[in-house]
Enzyme design. Structure first.
Site, short mmCIF file in Angstrom:
data_model
loop_
_atom_site.label_atom_id
_atom_site.label_comp_id
_atom_site.label_asym_id
_atom_site.label_seq_id
_atom_site.Cartn_x
_atom_site.Cartn_y
_atom_site.Cartn_z
N ASP A 135 3.45 -6.72 2.81
CA ASP A 135 3.39 -8.19 2.90
C ASP A 135 4.33 -8.85 1.91
OD1 ASP A 135 2.00 -7.61 0.56
OD2 ASP A 135 0.21 -8.76 1.08
N GLU A 136 4.85 -8.08 0.93
CA GLU A 136 5.69 -8.69 -0.11
C GLU A 136 7.00 -9.23 0.46
OE1 GLU A 136 5.95 -6.93 -3.91
OE2 GLU A 136 3.91 -6.17 -3.85
N TYR A 160 12.08 -4.68 -5.21
CA TYR A 160 11.28 -3.86 -4.28
C TYR A 160 11.10 -4.59 -2.95
CZ TYR A 160 7.02 -2.26 -1.96
OH TYR A 160 6.12 -1.85 -1.01
N LYS A 164 12.47 -3.58 0.83
CA LYS A 164 11.60 -3.37 2.00
C LYS A 164 12.00 -4.34 3.12
CE LYS A 164 8.53 -0.94 2.39
NZ LYS A 164 8.44 0.48 2.84
P1 NAD Z 1 3.84 6.00 -3.25
O1 NAD Z 1 4.84 5.57 -4.25
O2 NAD Z 1 2.48 6.38 -3.68
O3 NAD Z 1 4.43 7.23 -2.41
C1 NAD Z 1 5.74 7.28 -1.94
C2 NAD Z 1 6.05 8.70 -1.51
O4 NAD Z 1 7.38 8.71 -0.98
C3 NAD Z 1 6.04 9.71 -2.67
O5 NAD Z 1 5.32 10.88 -2.31
C4 NAD Z 1 7.51 10.03 -2.90
O6 NAD Z 1 7.74 11.35 -3.37
C5 NAD Z 1 8.08 9.82 -1.51
N1 NAD Z 1 9.53 9.51 -1.50
C6 NAD Z 1 10.16 8.61 -2.28
N2 NAD Z 1 11.47 8.61 -2.01
C7 NAD Z 1 11.67 9.50 -1.01
C8 NAD Z 1 12.80 9.94 -0.28
N3 NAD Z 1 14.02 9.44 -0.52
N4 NAD Z 1 12.63 10.87 0.69
C9 NAD Z 1 11.41 11.41 0.94
N5 NAD Z 1 10.31 11.04 0.26
C10 NAD Z 1 10.43 10.10 -0.70
O7 NAD Z 1 3.78 4.81 -2.17
P2 NAD Z 1 2.54 4.29 -1.33
O8 NAD Z 1 1.77 3.31 -2.12
O9 NAD Z 1 1.87 5.45 -0.71
O10 NAD Z 1 3.32 3.46 -0.21
C11 NAD Z 1 3.71 4.09 1.02
C12 NAD Z 1 4.44 3.06 1.87
O11 NAD Z 1 3.56 1.96 2.13
C13 NAD Z 1 5.66 2.45 1.19
O12 NAD Z 1 6.65 2.29 2.15
C14 NAD Z 1 5.19 1.11 0.67
O13 NAD Z 1 6.25 0.21 0.64
C15 NAD Z 1 4.17 0.74 1.73
N6 NAD Z 1 3.08 -0.13 1.29
C16 NAD Z 1 2.34 0.17 0.16
C17 NAD Z 1 1.26 -0.64 -0.18
C18 NAD Z 1 0.42 -0.36 -1.39
O14 NAD Z 1 -0.42 -1.20 -1.76
N7 NAD Z 1 0.54 0.80 -2.03
C19 NAD Z 1 0.95 -1.75 0.62
C20 NAD Z 1 1.72 -2.04 1.74
C21 NAD Z 1 2.77 -1.21 2.08
O1 DAU Z 2 1.27 -6.27 -1.43
C1 DAU Z 2 1.58 -4.94 -1.11
C2 DAU Z 2 2.20 -4.29 -2.32
O2 DAU Z 2 1.14 -4.08 -3.25
C3 DAU Z 2 2.90 -2.97 -2.01
O3 DAU Z 2 3.98 -3.23 -1.15
C4 DAU Z 2 3.39 -2.30 -3.29
O4 DAU Z 2 3.95 -1.03 -2.99
C5 DAU Z 2 2.21 -2.12 -4.21
O5 DAU Z 2 2.65 -1.59 -5.45
C6 DAU Z 2 1.51 -3.45 -4.45
O6 DAU Z 2 2.34 -4.35 -5.24
P1 DAU Z 2 1.72 -5.23 -6.43
O7 DAU Z 2 2.80 -5.60 -7.35
O8 DAU Z 2 0.88 -6.33 -5.89
O9 DAU Z 2 0.72 -4.11 -7.06
P2 DAU Z 2 0.36 -3.73 -8.56
O10 DAU Z 2 -0.80 -2.79 -8.51
O11 DAU Z 2 1.56 -3.31 -9.34
O12 DAU Z 2 -0.15 -5.11 -9.15
C7 DAU Z 2 -1.23 -5.81 -8.57
C8 DAU Z 2 -1.38 -7.12 -9.34
O13 DAU Z 2 -1.82 -6.83 -10.67
C9 DAU Z 2 -0.08 -7.88 -9.50
O14 DAU Z 2 -0.34 -9.28 -9.45
C10 DAU Z 2 0.40 -7.50 -10.89
C11 DAU Z 2 -0.89 -7.28 -11.64
N1 DAU Z 2 -0.85 -6.25 -12.70
C12 DAU Z 2 -0.35 -5.03 -12.41
C13 DAU Z 2 -0.30 -4.04 -13.37
C14 DAU Z 2 0.28 -2.68 -13.05
C15 DAU Z 2 -1.38 -6.54 -13.96
O15 DAU Z 2 -1.87 -7.64 -14.21
N2 DAU Z 2 -1.34 -5.54 -14.91
C16 DAU Z 2 -0.82 -4.32 -14.67
O16 DAU Z 2 -0.79 -3.48 -15.61
#
Ligand code: NAD
Ligand code: DAU
Length: 364
Positions: A135-136, A160, A164
Site C-alpha cells: 500500500d506504500e 522503498y 515498489k
Molecule cells: P522480507 O524482507 O521478509 O523477505 C524478502 C525475501 O526476499 C528474503 O528472503 C530475501 O532473501 C529475498 N530476496 C531479496 N532480494 C532478492 C533477490 N534479488 N532475489 C531473490 N530473492 C531475494 O519481506 P516480506 O516482508 O516477506 O515482504 C515480501 C513482499 O511483500 C515484498 O515484495 C514486500 O514489498 C511485500 N509487502 C510486505 C509487507 C509487509 O508488511 N511485510 C506488506 C505489503 C507488501
Molecule cells: O504498508 C506496508 C509496508 O509495511 C510494507 O510494504 C513494508 O515492507 C513493511 O516494512 C511495512 O512498512 P512500515 O514502514 O510501515 O513498517 P515498519 O515495521 O518499519 O514500521 C511500522 C511503523 O512503526 C512505521 O510508522 C514506523 C514505526 N516504527 C518502526 C520501527 C522499526 C517505529 O516507531 N519504531 C521502530 O523502531
C-alpha cells in the site's frame, strides 16, 4: 497438483505462504531466494523432508537461472515476493532496493514473457505472474482522507515505496503491452510469525523481553492498517485462483492503529504472558527522532477483494497479536539466529544517534 515458482520464499510473507501452500495442498513449490540478511535458515526447516518443496538459492535478476527453473519445473504460476522490504534501510542505502525491486522484477518479467510466449496454448492460458506489492505506493493519507482504493493515484514517498511503485508499473506494462497474464496485490502492514525483527512488532516484542528501550519514531501517532500474515497469504491464493488477468487488488485488515497503541498492546500482552514483579513493559517506551519522510497514515479499502472474491480476514488484531507474541516466546532459537551478526550492526546504525525527544508521560 500445480507447481508454483515462489521468489523470496525464505522471507517473512513468502515463508508463511509456502507453509500454507504445503499444508493446504495448494501446489508443489520451488522457492528461489537470494538469502539476504532478511531470510532465515530455520524458517522452512519443517519442509526439509517434503518432496513437494524445493529450495534454490539465487537472484530474481539472474535470467539464465530463472529460465532454467521455468523450463525444468514448468510452473503454472510465478509469485514474486522477493524484495528489499525495510523502509529505514531504503533511506540509508537505496541501491539494493532499485536493483532487486525494479531491475530484478524487470528481469523476472522479461524472462517470464519469453518463456510464456513459447508455451502451448493451454499452458499459456493457465499461466499467471502474481506480483506481491504494498500500500506504500499510494503515499500518505491525512486523518480524514478515504482509504486507498485500487484507483488511488500512486504517490510513493520513500525509496522503498518508489521502487515498489516502479515494479508495479512494469508489471502493468507487461500485461498491457505483451498480454502477460499478470496479477498485482497491494497489501497493508503484515504481522505474524517469522517476521525479521527490524520491523516494528517483532522488534518491540524482543526488546521488551530483554528490558531494552521500545523505540517509537516521532510522536507515535502515525497510523498503519495491520493484517495477520496468514490472512494475506489466503488473499494472495484467492487472487491467483479466481481473479481475471490484469487485475490489481488491495488487501488489508481494516485495523487502523497508531504505532503507540500497537506498542502498548504488545506491552499489555507481555505483562500477562511474561510478567516481571513490579514492572510494566510499557515503562520501556521511548520516543526517538522520527524517520525522514515518515508517512503519516495508511489505510486500505479492501471492498473489491471482498466483493469480487469473497475474501475476509480470519484474525482480529487482538487474536493475531496474541498468536504473534506467543510465537516469538516459543521460538527463541529462531530469534537468536535472526539477531546475530549483521542485525546488531543495523541496530546500532539505525538507533544509536536518535536522542529522546520528550518523556513518554507527555504523550499519553
Ligand atoms: P522480507 O524482507 O521478509 O523477505 C524478502 C525475501 O526476499 C528474503 O528472503 C530475501 O532473501 C529475498 N530476496 C531479496 N532480494 C532478492 C533477490 N534479488 N532475489 C531473490 N530473492 C531475494 O519481506 P516480506 O516482508 O516477506 O515482504 C515480501 C513482499 O511483500 C515484498 O515484495 C514486500 O514489498 C511485500 N509487502 C510486505 C509487507 C509487509 O508488511 N511485510 C506488506 C505489503 C507488501
Ligand atoms: O504498508 C506496508 C509496508 O509495511 C510494507 O510494504 C513494508 O515492507 C513493511 O516494512 C511495512 O512498512 P512500515 O514502514 O510501515 O513498517 P515498519 O515495521 O518499519 O514500521 C511500522 C511503523 O512503526 C512505521 O510508522 C514506523 C514505526 N516504527 C518502526 C520501527 C522499526 C517505529 O516507531 N519504531 C521502530 O523502531
Amino acid at each position: 497438483m500445480q507447481t508454483y515458482l515462489v521468489t523470496g520464499g525464505t522471507g517473512f510473507i513468502g515463508s508463511n505462504f509456502i507453509l500454507s501452500a504445503r499444508r493446504e495442498g495448494w501446489a508443489t513449490i520451488i522457492n528461489l531466494d537470494k538469502l539476504t540478511y532478511a531470510s532465515h535458515p530455520q524458517t522452512l526447516a519443517a519442509l526439509s523432508d517434503d518432496p513437494g518443496y524445493q529450495f534454490v538459492q539465487g537472484d530474481i535478476g539472474d535470467s539464465d537461472l530463472v529460465r532454467t527453473l521455468l523450463d525444468t519445473h514448468q510452473p503454472t504460476a510465478i509469485l514474486n515476493f522477493a524484495a528489499e522490504s525495510h523502509v529505514d534501510r531504503s533511506i540509508v542505502s537505496p541501491h539494493d532496493f532499485i536493483q532487486t525491486n525494479v531491475v530484478g522484477t524487470f528481469n523476472l518479467l522479461e524472462t517470464s514473457r519469453v518463456y510464456w510466449e513459447q508455451l502451448a496454448a493451454n499452458q499459456k492460458e493457465q499461466f499467471r505472474f502474481l506480483h506481491v506489492s504494498t500500500d506504500e505506493v499510494y503515499g500518505s493519507l491525512n486523518p480524514t482522507d478515504p482509504a486507498f482504493r485500487e484507483d488511488t493515484p500512486y504517490a510513493p514517498n520513500s525509496p522503498y515505496a518508489a521502487s515498489k511503485a516502479g515494479s508495479d508499473h512494469l508489471v502493468r506494462a507487461y500485461h498491457h503491452t505483451y498480454g502477460l497474464p499478470t496479477l498485482t496485490t497491494n497489501c497493508s502492514n503484515n504481522y505474524g510469525p517469522r517476521q525479521f525483527p527490524e520491523k516494528l512488532i517483532p522488534l518491540i516484542i524482543l526488546n521488551a523481553l530483554e528490558g531494552k528501550p521500545l523505540p517509537i519514531y516521532g510522536d507515535g501517532q502515525n497510523v498503519r492498517d495491520w493484517l495477520y500474515v496468514e490472512d494475506h497469504c489466503n488473499a494472495i491464493h484467492r487472487v491467483l485462483q479466481h481473479s481475471c488477468v490484469g487485475e490489481t487488488y488491495n488487501i488489508g485488515g481494516r485495523n487502523e492503529l497508531t504505532n503507540l497503541t500497537v506498542v502498548e498492546q504488545i506491552c499489555s500482552i507481555l505483562d500477562e504472558l511474561a510478567p516481571k514483579p513490579n514492572f510494566k513493559h510499557s515503562s520501556l517506551i521511548t520516543f526517538i527522532k522520527d524517520r525522514p519522510g515518515h508517512d503519516r497514515r495508511y489505510a486500505i479499502d479492501c471492498s473489491k477483494i471482498q466483493r469480487d472474491l469473497g475474501w475476509q480476514p480470519n484474525e482480529s488484531f487482538e487474536s493475531g497479536l496474541l498468536k504473534t507474541v506467543q510465537w516469538y516466546l516459543d521460538n527463541s532459537n529462531w530469534v537468536e539466529q535472526a539477531r546475530s551478526g549483521a542485525y546488531q550492526t543495523w541496530m546500532k546504525q539505525n538507533y544509536s544517534d536518535r536522542s529522546v525527544e520528550s518523556p513518554v508521560e507527555s504523550r499519553h
